[in-house]
Design a protein around this motif. Structure first.
Motif, PDB file in Angstrom:
ATOM      1  N   PHE A  60       6.822   3.540 -16.099  1.00 38.34           N
ATOM      2  CA  PHE A  60       5.364   3.344 -16.162  1.00 38.34           C
ATOM      3  C   PHE A  60       4.837   2.809 -14.828  1.00 38.34           C
ATOM      4  N   LEU A  61       5.577   1.856 -14.257  1.00 39.37           N
ATOM      5  CA  LEU A  61       5.163   1.279 -12.978  1.00 39.37           C
ATOM      6  C   LEU A  61       5.109   2.346 -11.889  1.00 39.37           C
ATOM      7  N   ILE A  62       6.149   3.180 -11.838  1.00 36.40           N
ATOM      8  CA  ILE A  62       6.190   4.241 -10.819  1.00 36.40           C
ATOM      9  C   ILE A  62       5.018   5.201 -11.021  1.00 36.40           C
ATOM     10  N   GLY A  63       4.758   5.557 -12.285  1.00 37.98           N
ATOM     11  CA  GLY A  63       3.637   6.457 -12.569  1.00 37.98           C
ATOM     12  C   GLY A  63       2.299   5.871 -12.192  1.00 37.98           C
ATOM     13  N   SER A  64       2.169   4.545 -12.312  1.00 39.11           N
ATOM     14  CA  SER A  64       0.882   3.906 -12.005  1.00 39.11           C
ATOM     15  C   SER A  64       0.570   3.930 -10.516  1.00 39.11           C
ATOM     16  N   LEU A  65       1.572   4.130  -9.653  1.00 38.58           N
ATOM     17  CA  LEU A  65       1.342   4.162  -8.202  1.00 38.58           C
ATOM     18  C   LEU A  65       0.396   5.295  -7.814  1.00 38.58           C
ATOM     19  N   TYR A  66       0.336   6.324  -8.653  1.00 42.22           N
ATOM     20  CA  TYR A  66      -0.532   7.475  -8.380  1.00 42.22           C
ATOM     21  C   TYR A  66      -1.990   7.050  -8.259  1.00 42.22           C
ATOM     22  N   VAL A  67      -2.426   6.166  -9.158  1.00 41.78           N
ATOM     23  CA  VAL A  67      -3.838   5.777  -9.178  1.00 41.78           C
ATOM     24  C   VAL A  67      -4.103   4.519  -8.351  1.00 41.78           C
ATOM     25  N   ILE A  68      -3.041   3.769  -7.997  1.00 39.50           N
ATOM     26  CA  ILE A  68      -3.218   2.564  -7.195  1.00 39.50           C
ATOM     27  C   ILE A  68      -3.118   2.871  -5.703  1.00 39.50           C
ATOM     28  N   TRP A  69      -2.634   4.060  -5.348  1.00 35.87           N
ATOM     29  CA  TRP A  69      -2.564   4.457  -3.941  1.00 35.87           C
ATOM     30  C   TRP A  69      -3.911   4.169  -3.281  1.00 35.87           C
ATOM     31  N   PRO A  70      -3.916   3.429  -2.157  1.00 36.54           N
ATOM     32  CA  PRO A  70      -5.201   2.948  -1.609  1.00 36.54           C
ATOM     33  C   PRO A  70      -6.149   4.024  -1.101  1.00 36.54           C
ATOM     34  N   TYR A  71      -5.654   5.228  -0.819  1.00 36.84           N
ATOM     35  CA  TYR A  71      -6.520   6.275  -0.273  1.00 36.84           C
ATOM     36  C   TYR A  71      -6.819   7.291  -1.374  1.00 36.84           C
ATOM     37  N   GLN A  72      -8.009   7.164  -1.952  1.00 35.63           N
ATOM     38  CA  GLN A  72      -8.412   7.997  -3.079  1.00 35.63           C
ATOM     39  C   GLN A  72      -9.785   8.603  -2.811  1.00 35.63           C
ATOM     40  N   ASP A 131     -14.676  11.846   4.497  1.00 36.92           N
ATOM     41  CA  ASP A 131     -14.024  10.574   4.195  1.00 36.92           C
ATOM     42  C   ASP A 131     -13.796   9.787   5.481  1.00 36.92           C
ATOM     43  N   ASP A 132     -14.022   8.492   5.387  1.00 39.20           N
ATOM     44  CA  ASP A 132     -13.796   7.611   6.530  1.00 39.20           C
ATOM     45  C   ASP A 132     -13.040   6.385   6.032  1.00 39.20           C
ATOM     46  N   PRO A 133     -11.762   6.546   5.680  1.00 37.30           N
ATOM     47  CA  PRO A 133     -11.019   5.438   5.076  1.00 37.30           C
ATOM     48  C   PRO A 133     -10.636   4.367   6.097  1.00 37.30           C
ATOM     49  N   ASN A 134     -10.461   3.158   5.591  1.00 34.68           N
ATOM     50  CA  ASN A 134      -9.945   2.057   6.391  1.00 34.68           C
ATOM     51  C   ASN A 134      -8.426   2.154   6.367  1.00 34.68           C
ATOM     52  N   VAL A 135      -7.886   3.018   7.220  1.00 32.94           N
ATOM     53  CA  VAL A 135      -6.453   3.331   7.178  1.00 32.94           C
ATOM     54  C   VAL A 135      -5.605   2.082   7.380  1.00 32.94           C
ATOM     55  N   TRP A 136      -5.916   1.322   8.423  1.00 28.87           N
ATOM     56  CA  TRP A 136      -5.101   0.146   8.722  1.00 28.87           C
ATOM     57  C   TRP A 136      -5.302  -0.962   7.691  1.00 28.87           C
ATOM     58  N   GLY A 137      -6.462  -0.988   7.056  1.00 26.18           N
ATOM     59  CA  GLY A 137      -6.665  -1.943   5.969  1.00 26.18           C
ATOM     60  C   GLY A 137      -5.721  -1.662   4.813  1.00 26.18           C
ATOM     61  N   GLY A 138      -5.560  -0.371   4.483  1.00 26.24           N
ATOM     62  CA  GLY A 138      -4.633   0.013   3.429  1.00 26.24           C
ATOM     63  C   GLY A 138      -3.195  -0.316   3.786  1.00 26.24           C
ATOM     64  N   VAL A 139      -2.817  -0.035   5.031  1.00 25.81           N
ATOM     65  CA  VAL A 139      -1.451  -0.325   5.498  1.00 25.81           C
ATOM     66  C   VAL A 139      -1.186  -1.825   5.435  1.00 25.81           C
ATOM     67  N   LEU A 140      -2.163  -2.616   5.908  1.00 21.82           N
ATOM     68  CA  LEU A 140      -2.019  -4.070   5.877  1.00 21.82           C
ATOM     69  C   LEU A 140      -1.893  -4.575   4.438  1.00 21.82           C
ATOM     70  N   GLY A 141      -2.725  -4.019   3.544  1.00 19.01           N
ATOM     71  CA  GLY A 141      -2.654  -4.424   2.142  1.00 19.01           C
ATOM     72  C   GLY A 141      -1.279  -4.148   1.544  1.00 19.01           C
ATOM     73  N   ILE A 142      -0.720  -2.971   1.831  1.00 17.56           N
ATOM     74  CA  ILE A 142       0.611  -2.614   1.315  1.00 17.56           C
ATOM     75  C   ILE A 142       1.662  -3.579   1.839  1.00 17.56           C
TER      76      ILE A 142
END
Length: 376
Positions: A256-268, A349-360
């Motif tokens: 379940f945890l692995i499956g949930s990564l699909y929707v928690i991925w920061p770039y959506q 799309d203009d994502p905060n790429v480094w923000g996502g990397v830092l969060g991870i």
């Protein structure tokens, strides 16, 4: 002294442990606010998952019989009272903190890459720890993990549907959401989004402590009753599974945890629909109207006010003109993960790429602290 039974194992919580349980509860409450993350995930990560189920099971028929026959000392001797009070104090503290002081639901709109990246890294690191902690990992456990992963991906890929706000449906939402909240990897918040009750419940919580406190409590009551009913039934089923098929059940939960990564991925790519929840007619000279005219609203928020239709527009004097102020709520209707940059970014799309990397990275570092917290 209360006799220990298989139905209600004795509570071993000490006062020395209570602050750590409150901290674990705070982490659970924080996770429950974020769609895609469950409090059950945190309970599993910080090592109190089976104790949580046993504590919920302590609210059993014997407890209710003693309680309603006014044998309260014996009744609370059955209940895992210190464990539940400490844990839920932390949970409610988190819900209040992240709705009143640090509005996490707003940061999910304004800084989604950082918020979701943090939880993505947290869960990613925890998956490794939980697999390592399994007593065995045979082909059976691998199959259970794959099945859990497939089910988790199916749940999080469901599209939110339009639903009523009738108390009966709010009750049903409570039954379903609470089951998900104690299941690692299946987010009660996300199921509430699917059932279109996430914003509704946050708005009811937001009314507490103000002039609309009674309305907020009445709005939350059907959900809380549904949660109690769902929790009482589902916790016993889960506890039975863990007692009979411990390794296989944990493997499913990791899936379940692995499956949930699909929707928690920061770039959506998140698609929202705007709904006007309330309108108010004011004169053009009112301070709120002037403020909106001078400073256009930030539409990248879960809720904002904007100017609507103007009345008596042909009038020479502003004092005679009126205008609608619309309270707009944004609701998620679709989400699709992508890889930012040349690998998979899409136009617009203009994502905060480094923000996502830092969060991870911060989330994965936090896993070390949570693993130490498991020992307390």
């Amino acid at each position: 002294m209360t006799e220990e039974t298989p139905e209600s194992p004795k509570d071993t919580t000490s006062f020395k442990e209570a602050p750590f349980l409150a901290l674990k509860g705070f982490l659970m409450g924080s996770a429950d606010i974020v769609p895609g993350v469950s409090g059950g995930t945190m309970a599993l990560i910080v090592g109190i998952y089976e104790r949580l189920l046993n504590a919920i099971k302590s609210v059993n028929g014997r407890f209710l019989k003693l309680f309603f026959t006014f044998k309260w000392k014996q009744a609370f001797g059955e209940l895992h009272l210190l464990f539940l009070v400490s844990l839920f104090a932390g949970i409610f503290a988190a819900l209040g903190f992240f709705t009143k002081i640090v509005p996490l639901q707003i940061y999910m709109f304004t800084y989604p890459e950082i918020v979701f990246g943090l939880f993505f890294g947290l869960i990613l690191g925890s998956i490794y720890i939980l697999i390592k902690a399994l007593e065995r990992f045979t082909k059976t456990e691998m199959l259970m993990l794959v099945l859990g992963m497939a089910f988790g991906i199916w749940i999080v890929s469901l599209v939110p549907a339009d639903t009523p706000e009738h108390p009966a449906f709010v009750f049903l939402s409570g039954c379903i959401a609470i089951c998900a909240m104690i299941l690692p990897g299946i987010s009660g918040s996300y199921l509430l989004l699917i059932m279109r009750k996430y914003d509704y419940l946050l708005s009811q919580i937001g009314k507490l402590g103000g002039v609309e406190t009674v309305d907020g409590l009445l709005g939350l009551l059907p959900f809380m009753v549904g949660a109690v009913v769902g929790l009482a039934a589902f916790s016993r089923f889960l506890s039975w599974l863990l007692g009979r098929y411990h390794a296989q059940t944990i493997a499913v939960l990791i899936g379940f945890l692995i499956g949930s990564l699909y929707v928690i991925w920061p770039y959506q790519h998140r698609e929202y629909v705007e709904q006007v929840r309330e309108t108010e007619v004011l004169y053009m000279t009112e301070p709120r109207v002037q403020e909106l005219m001078e400073n256009p609203p930030n539409t990248n928020l879960p809720e904002f006010e904007r100017l609507g239709e103007v009345f008596n527009e042909e009038s020479t004097f502003d004092e005679m003109k009126q205008v609608e102020i619309e309270t707009v709520k944004k609701k998620l209707i679709h989400t699709e993960p992508y890889v930012p940059g040349w690998l998979g970014d899409k136009t617009g799309d203009d994502p905060n790429v480094w923000g996502g990397v830092l969060g991870i990275l911060v989330g994965m570092i936090m896993v070390g602290g949570l693993e130490r917290l498991r020992k307390y």
